[in-house]
Design an enzyme around this catalytic site. Structure first.
Site, PDB file in Angstrom:
ATOM      1  N   ASP A  57      -5.418   4.844  -2.275  1.00  0.00           N
ATOM      2  CA  ASP A  57      -6.499   3.864  -2.467  1.00  0.00           C
ATOM      3  C   ASP A  57      -7.723   4.441  -3.206  1.00  0.00           C
ATOM      4  OD1 ASP A  57      -4.769   3.292  -0.215  1.00  0.00           O
ATOM      5  OD2 ASP A  57      -6.110   1.652   0.334  1.00  0.00           O
ATOM      6  N   GLU A  88      -6.924  -1.237  -4.633  1.00  0.00           N
ATOM      7  CA  GLU A  88      -7.530  -2.369  -3.915  1.00  0.00           C
ATOM      8  C   GLU A  88      -9.014  -2.176  -3.585  1.00  0.00           C
ATOM      9  OE1 GLU A  88      -6.548  -3.334   0.067  1.00  0.00           O
ATOM     10  OE2 GLU A  88      -7.158  -1.371   0.803  1.00  0.00           O
ATOM     11  N   HIS A 117      -7.427  -6.137   0.411  1.00  0.00           N
ATOM     12  CA  HIS A 117      -8.683  -6.384  -0.319  1.00  0.00           C
ATOM     13  C   HIS A 117      -8.468  -7.044  -1.681  1.00  0.00           C
ATOM     14  CE1 HIS A 117     -11.598  -4.630   2.399  1.00  0.00           C
ATOM     15  NE2 HIS A 117     -10.788  -3.604   2.592  1.00  0.00           N
TER      16      HIS A 117
END
Ligand SMILES: [Fe+2]
Ligand SMILES: [Fe+2]
Length: 312
Positions: A57, A88, A117
């Site tokens: 991420d 995200e 997200h």
């Protein structure tokens, strides 16, 4: 490491005074790096090798900047063929915009996965709608979890090729301690019926370690890798499962570790203390890049090795 006279490493060990010479030390390091790279190229040549880099991420500007700084070196040193990243959180921790997706693609990232997200920045919905008629353009290479309701914008499966090697990327989201979506296990079964590539990478964006490990066992031997994202905390359980699937429960976040999973620590600690609503802001310090490198046989899709990286 074994070395012979004439080799710079041998000289350094035999004549320790050389170690005080900066130029000589630089030569030693670069010679070792070249040998490692040559060895990797030889392995690739001999064993129909494909090497996949997956970046955990990417969180805000700090995450994007460290990817920009470190990616060329990782690609060179690990002889990477295919780059996948979870984006995200790339927009200040919350979602991803079309401009940021394209910024990541400019760094030679091939496919961007996401997770819970994905809808935080509404522009991404319009971006997904650009895809019609262009099956491999940048907008088509941003995925949202495949087990979202089927009428939602976007796709959870991308099939492409790198050189002559076909590959597929599947993005799924867990259901334990997360929003209730379709079953990720049965969604994977359905998607795999459509996939012809042998090299198949799965980003399982999930909270519960048990759910992630279960999907790893469920898909063992049917995909090249099941790699976990979402918790932003790397786990040290990377391994090759018995039937040839590379697995790790969570790759970890690429972003600021001087905070609470990417957010300024004072804000999150305060929220735990008083429970009052607070606007989360990204942390900035102790930025690290977390990733895994997966080495697989391009002909069978079986993984041979998974290596965890954490760079600062
Ligand atoms: Fe995340
Ligand atoms: Fe997430």
């Amino acid at each position: 490491m074994y070395s012979m006279p004439g080799d710079p490493c041998w000289r350094a060990r035999t004549f320790p005074s050389c170690l005080t010479d900066y130029r000589h030390r630089t030569k030693v390091r670069s010679a070792a790096g070249q040998r490692r790279r040559r060895a990797r190229v030889t392995i690739k040549f001999q064993f129909s090798d494909m090497r996949i880099l997956f970046i955990g991420d990417i969180f805000g500007r700090p995450g994007r900047n460290i990817v920009k700084d470190r990616l060329p070196g990782i690609v060179r040193d690990h002889a990477i063929d295919l780059i996948i990243a979870n984006g995200e959180n790339s927009a200040a921790g919350f979602g991803i915009t079309p401009a940021l997706a394209e910024e990541l693609f400019e760094l030679n990232i091939d496919v961007i996965t996401t997770g819970n997200h994905v809808w935080d920045k509404r522009e991404i919905i319009d971006y997904f709608q650009l895809v019609e008629g262009n099956g491999h353009g940048p907008a088509r290479r941003v995925l949202r979890p495949a087990n979202y309701p089927s009428d939602m914008p976007g796709w959870g499966l991308y099939q492409g090729s790198k050189g002559k090697i076909p590959y597929a990327v599947i993005n799924l989201q867990g259901r334990v301690f997360m929003a209730s979506n379709d079953d990720p296990f049965r969604t994977a079964d359905q998607l795999l019926k459509k996939v012809e590539a042998k090299v198949i990478f799965v980003d399982f964006h999930a909270e519960a370690t048990s759910e992630k490990i279960s999907l790893g066992w469920y898909l063992d031997g049917r995909v090249t890798a099941v790699v976990g994202t979402h918790t932003h905390v790397p786990t040290a359980d990377e391994r090759i499962l018995p039937n040839g699937t590379a697995y790790v429960t969570d790759v970890g976040m690429t972003g600021p570790y001087d905070g609470v999973i990417g957010v300024k620590k004072e804000l999150v600690v305060g929220k735990f203390l008083n429970g009052m609503p607070v606007r989360f802001e990204p942390a900035t310090g102790d930025v690290r890049l977390c990733a895994v490198v997966i080495d697989c046989d391009e002909k069978t899709g079986k993984a041979r090795q998974i290596e965890r990286l954490m760079l600062s």
